[in-house]
Design a protein around this motif. Structure first.
Motif, mmCIF file in Angstrom:
data_model
loop_
_atom_site.group_PDB
_atom_site.id
_atom_site.type_symbol
_atom_site.label_atom_id
_atom_site.label_comp_id
_atom_site.label_asym_id
_atom_site.label_seq_id
_atom_site.Cartn_x
_atom_site.Cartn_y
_atom_site.Cartn_z
ATOM 1 N N GLY A 77 0.319 -4.726 -18.732
ATOM 2 C CA GLY A 77 -0.882 -4.311 -18.002
ATOM 3 C C GLY A 77 -1.117 -2.830 -18.175
ATOM 4 N N PRO A 78 -2.339 -2.384 -17.893
ATOM 5 C CA PRO A 78 -2.649 -0.967 -18.053
ATOM 6 C C PRO A 78 -1.837 -0.099 -17.111
ATOM 7 N N SER A 79 -1.791 1.169 -17.426
ATOM 8 C CA SER A 79 -1.120 2.137 -16.570
ATOM 9 C C SER A 79 -1.756 2.117 -15.183
ATOM 10 N N GLY A 80 -0.910 2.096 -14.152
ATOM 11 C CA GLY A 80 -1.420 2.122 -12.780
ATOM 12 C C GLY A 80 -1.805 0.766 -12.228
ATOM 13 N N SER A 81 -1.531 -0.323 -12.984
ATOM 14 C CA SER A 81 -1.954 -1.647 -12.510
ATOM 15 C C SER A 81 -0.994 -2.239 -11.474
ATOM 16 N N GLY A 82 0.149 -1.588 -11.270
ATOM 17 C CA GLY A 82 1.066 -2.041 -10.225
ATOM 18 C C GLY A 82 2.320 -2.731 -10.731
ATOM 19 N N LYS A 83 2.594 -2.624 -12.029
ATOM 20 C CA LYS A 83 3.738 -3.333 -12.605
ATOM 21 C C LYS A 83 5.058 -2.854 -12.013
ATOM 22 N N SER A 84 5.255 -1.524 -12.001
ATOM 23 C CA SER A 84 6.517 -0.988 -11.464
ATOM 24 C C SER A 84 6.634 -1.276 -9.976
ATOM 25 N N THR A 85 5.519 -1.181 -9.263
ATOM 26 C CA THR A 85 5.564 -1.445 -7.828
ATOM 27 C C THR A 85 5.961 -2.899 -7.575
ATOM 28 N N LEU A 86 5.462 -3.798 -8.396
ATOM 29 C CA LEU A 86 5.858 -5.206 -8.250
ATOM 30 C C LEU A 86 7.359 -5.355 -8.481
ATOM 31 N N ASP A 121 12.533 -1.753 -16.024
ATOM 32 C CA ASP A 121 11.287 -1.022 -15.807
ATOM 33 C C ASP A 121 11.050 -0.059 -16.965
ATOM 34 N N GLU A 122 10.247 -0.492 -17.910
ATOM 35 C CA GLU A 122 9.930 0.295 -19.106
ATOM 36 C C GLU A 122 11.195 0.909 -19.714
ATOM 37 N N PRO A 123 12.119 0.056 -20.156
ATOM 38 C CA PRO A 123 13.437 0.535 -20.581
ATOM 39 C C PRO A 123 13.423 1.396 -21.827
ATOM 40 N N THR A 142 7.059 -3.636 -19.661
ATOM 41 C CA THR A 142 7.098 -2.873 -20.907
ATOM 42 C C THR A 142 5.710 -2.765 -21.511
ATOM 43 N N HIS A 143 5.555 -1.829 -22.436
ATOM 44 C CA HIS A 143 4.319 -1.752 -23.216
ATOM 45 C C HIS A 143 4.560 -2.253 -24.639
ATOM 46 N N GLU A 144 5.767 -2.773 -24.892
ATOM 47 C CA GLU A 144 6.130 -3.195 -26.247
ATOM 48 C C GLU A 144 5.673 -4.631 -26.493
ATOM 49 N N SER A 186 0.845 -1.204 0.000
ATOM 50 C CA SER A 186 0.000 0.000 0.000
ATOM 51 C C SER A 186 0.870 1.239 0.000
ATOM 52 N N PHE A 187 0.314 2.310 -0.560
ATOM 53 C CA PHE A 187 0.872 3.649 -0.355
ATOM 54 C C PHE A 187 -0.203 4.413 0.401
ATOM 55 N N GLY A 188 0.042 4.699 1.652
ATOM 56 C CA GLY A 188 -0.999 5.285 2.495
ATOM 57 C C GLY A 188 -2.163 4.309 2.587
ATOM 58 N N ALA A 189 -3.361 4.809 2.323
ATOM 59 C CA ALA A 189 -4.551 3.951 2.431
ATOM 60 C C ALA A 189 -4.817 3.186 1.130
ATOM 61 N N HIS A 190 -4.005 3.447 0.125
ATOM 62 C CA HIS A 190 -4.253 2.884 -1.212
ATOM 63 C C HIS A 190 -3.451 1.596 -1.398
ATOM 64 N N GLU A 191 -4.149 0.454 -1.378
ATOM 65 C CA GLU A 191 -3.420 -0.806 -1.619
ATOM 66 C C GLU A 191 -3.237 -0.986 -3.118
ATOM 67 N N VAL A 192 -1.976 -1.119 -3.506
ATOM 68 C CA VAL A 192 -1.619 -1.159 -4.924
ATOM 69 C C VAL A 192 -1.388 -2.597 -5.401
ATOM 70 N N LEU A 193 -0.850 -3.443 -4.531
ATOM 71 C CA LEU A 193 -0.695 -4.874 -4.852
ATOM 72 C C LEU A 193 -1.545 -5.659 -3.850
HETATM 73 N N1 LIG Z 1 5.652 6.148 -4.219
HETATM 74 C C1 LIG Z 1 4.322 6.138 -4.408
HETATM 75 N N2 LIG Z 1 3.505 6.836 -3.599
HETATM 76 C C2 LIG Z 1 2.163 6.842 -3.773
HETATM 77 N N3 LIG Z 1 1.536 6.127 -4.747
HETATM 78 C C3 LIG Z 1 2.307 5.420 -5.583
HETATM 79 C C4 LIG Z 1 3.727 5.373 -5.468
HETATM 80 N N4 LIG Z 1 4.220 4.572 -6.433
HETATM 81 C C5 LIG Z 1 3.143 4.132 -7.135
HETATM 82 N N5 LIG Z 1 2.009 4.641 -6.635
HETATM 83 C C6 LIG Z 1 0.635 4.369 -7.131
HETATM 84 O O1 LIG Z 1 0.495 2.977 -7.254
HETATM 85 C C7 LIG Z 1 -0.296 2.651 -8.403
HETATM 86 C C8 LIG Z 1 0.467 1.674 -9.260
HETATM 87 O O2 LIG Z 1 1.610 2.343 -9.801
HETATM 88 P P1 LIG Z 1 2.705 1.601 -10.685
HETATM 89 O O3 LIG Z 1 3.699 2.629 -11.091
HETATM 90 O O4 LIG Z 1 3.190 0.402 -9.966
HETATM 91 O O5 LIG Z 1 1.810 1.148 -11.930
HETATM 92 P P2 LIG Z 1 2.290 0.720 -13.373
HETATM 93 O O6 LIG Z 1 1.412 -0.425 -13.763
HETATM 94 O O7 LIG Z 1 3.746 0.479 -13.401
HETATM 95 O O8 LIG Z 1 1.892 2.002 -14.235
HETATM 96 P P3 LIG Z 1 2.614 2.646 -15.540
HETATM 97 O O9 LIG Z 1 2.434 1.669 -16.663
HETATM 98 O O10 LIG Z 1 1.821 3.903 -15.759
HETATM 99 O O11 LIG Z 1 4.039 2.910 -15.184
HETATM 100 C C9 LIG Z 1 -0.632 3.967 -9.074
HETATM 101 O O12 LIG Z 1 -1.915 4.359 -8.657
HETATM 102 C C10 LIG Z 1 0.418 4.917 -8.536
HETATM 103 O O13 LIG Z 1 -0.075 6.239 -8.484
#
Ligand SMILES: Nc1ncnc2c1ncn2[C@@H]1O[C@H](COP(=O)(O)OP(=O)(O)OP(=O)(O)O)[C@@H](O)[C@H]1O
Length: 259
Positions: free
Chosen positions: A43-52, A180-182, A212-214, A19-26
Motif C-alpha cells: 500500500g502507499p506510504s501512510g496507508s496504515g500498514k505499520s500501524t496495522l 515491518d519493511e525489513p 514491504t514495498h518489494e 486513531s492518533f489524536g483526532a486522526h483516525e488511521v485505521l
Molecule cells: N505514533 C504516531 N503518532 C501520530 N501519528 C502516527 C503515528 N504513527 C503513525 N502515524 C500516522 O498514521 C498514518 C499511517 O502511518 P503508518 O506508518 O501506519 O503508514 P504506512 O502505510 O506504514 O506508511 P509507510 O509505508 O510510509 O511506512 C500516517 O499518517 C502517520 O503519520
C-alpha cells in the motif's frame, strides 16, 4: 463477541479502528491470517500498514475492534462482557508469541551476534542458556551467518545485522513472525540477501505477515497479498489476483506506479 478459531499461528483482526489524536488511521480493518501462510501487506506510504502490524501484537492499543492469536485476545482478558488490559507480565508473555523484525535491526551493540540471539529466550522466556546457545548457532547458520557468531553488530553489514535480527526473532519460537519493511533501511545491494532468507522461511510454513514495498518478493513468497489504502484493506487475494488482475482503482494506480 464471536468465538474465535484456535489453531496455532492463526491471526484474526476484527473491526480494528486506531486513531492518533483526532486522526483516525485505521478505519475498521478485518483480516484473517491462516497458520503457516505468508501474508504480504502492500500500500502507499501512510496507508496504515505499520500501524496495522503494530496493532496486531499490541505495540499500539486499538480504539475499537480486537486482535486474536489462536483464539486468545491480544492485549486483553475478557471477564464476562468486560475487557481488561493485560498486566505487563502477561502482555510480555503473550508478545513473545510474535516475532517482530523492524526496519532498523535494533541489535544490542555491546553483545555479539550469538549473544543477541540468545538474550531474549533466556531473559524473557527463562530458558536454559546452554540449550538456547546451541539453537542460536543453528539459527545463525540458517541465515547464513555461522561464521559470524562472535562478531559485534558494528563488524557486520546492514544485511548481516538484519539476518541476526531474524535469527533473534526465530529464537523465541514465535507462532507468528511480523516484518515491518525489513529491507527499507538497507543499501540496495544488500536487500536481496535478506529477502532470500525471508523467502526461505516462507517456504518452511512459518506464519508471517510482511509489510514491504518489494513487489517481486510479494509475488514469490506470498500466499495472500493485502492491499491497504487510507486505513482500509481495499483488496486482497493471491499474488496473481492482486498483482496481475487488480480490481480496485486504488490498487491499479499503486501498481502502475511501482511495477
Ligand atoms: N505514533 C504516531 N503518532 C501520530 N501519528 C502516527 C503515528 N504513527 C503513525 N502515524 C500516522 O498514521 C498514518 C499511517 O502511518 P503508518 O506508518 O501506519 O503508514 P504506512 O502505510 O506504514 O506508511 P509507510 O509505508 O510510509 O511506512 C500516517 O499518517 C502517520 O503519520
Amino acid at each position: 463477541m464471536t468465538a474465535v478459531d484456535a489453531r496455532p499461528g492463526r491471526v484474526e483482526v476484527h473491526g480494528v479502528h486506531k486513531s492518533f489524536g483526532a486522526h483516525e488511521v485505521l478505519h475498521g480493518v478485518d483480516l484473517v491470517v491462516e497458520p503457516g501462510s505468508v501474508t504480504v501487506v502492500l500500500g502507499p506510504s501512510g496507508s496504515g500498514k505499520s500501524t496495522l502490524l503494530r496493532s496486531i501484537n499490541h505495540l499500539e492499543t486499538v480504539d475499537r475492534g480486537y486482535v486474536a492469536l489462536d483464539g486468545e485476545l491480544v492485549g486483553y482478558r475478557r471477564r464476562g462482557d468486560v475487557l481488561h488490559e493485560l498486566k505487563e507480565r502477561e502482555l510480555l508473555r503473550q508478545r513473545t508469541r510474535f516475532g517482530f523484525v523492524f526496519q532498523s535491526f535494533n541489535l544490542f551493540p555491546h553483545l555479539t551476534a550469538l549473544e543477541n540471539v540468545v538474550e531474549a529466550p533466556v531473559s524473557a522466556q527463562g530458558r536454559n542458556r546452554r540449550e538456547v546457545e546451541a539453537e542460536a548457532r543453528e539459527l545463525l547458520a540458517r541465515v547464513g551467518l555461522a561464521d559470524k557468531a562472535g562478531a559485534h553488530p558494528r563488524q557486520l553489514s546492514g544485511g548481516q545485522q538484519q539476518r541476526v535480527a531474524i535469527a533473534r526473532a526465530l529464537a523465541m519460537k514465535p507462532a507468528v513472525l511480523l516484518f515491518d519493511e525489513p529491507t527499507s533501511a538497507l543499501d540496495p545491494e544488500l536487500v536481496g540477501e535478506v529477502l532470500s532468507v525471508i523467502t526461505d522461511l516462507a517456504r518452511t510454513g512459518t506464519t508471517m505477515i510482511v509489510v514491504t514495498h518489494e513487489i517481486g518478493f510479494a509475488r514469490q513468497a506470498a500466499d495472500r497479498i493485502v492491499f491497504m489504502d487510507e486505513g482500509r484493506i481495499v483488496e486482497q487475494g493471491t499474488p496473481a489476483q492482486v498483482l496481475d488482475d487488480p480490481q480496485h482503482e486504488r490498487t491499479k494506480a499503486f501498481l502502475a506506479k511501482v511495477l
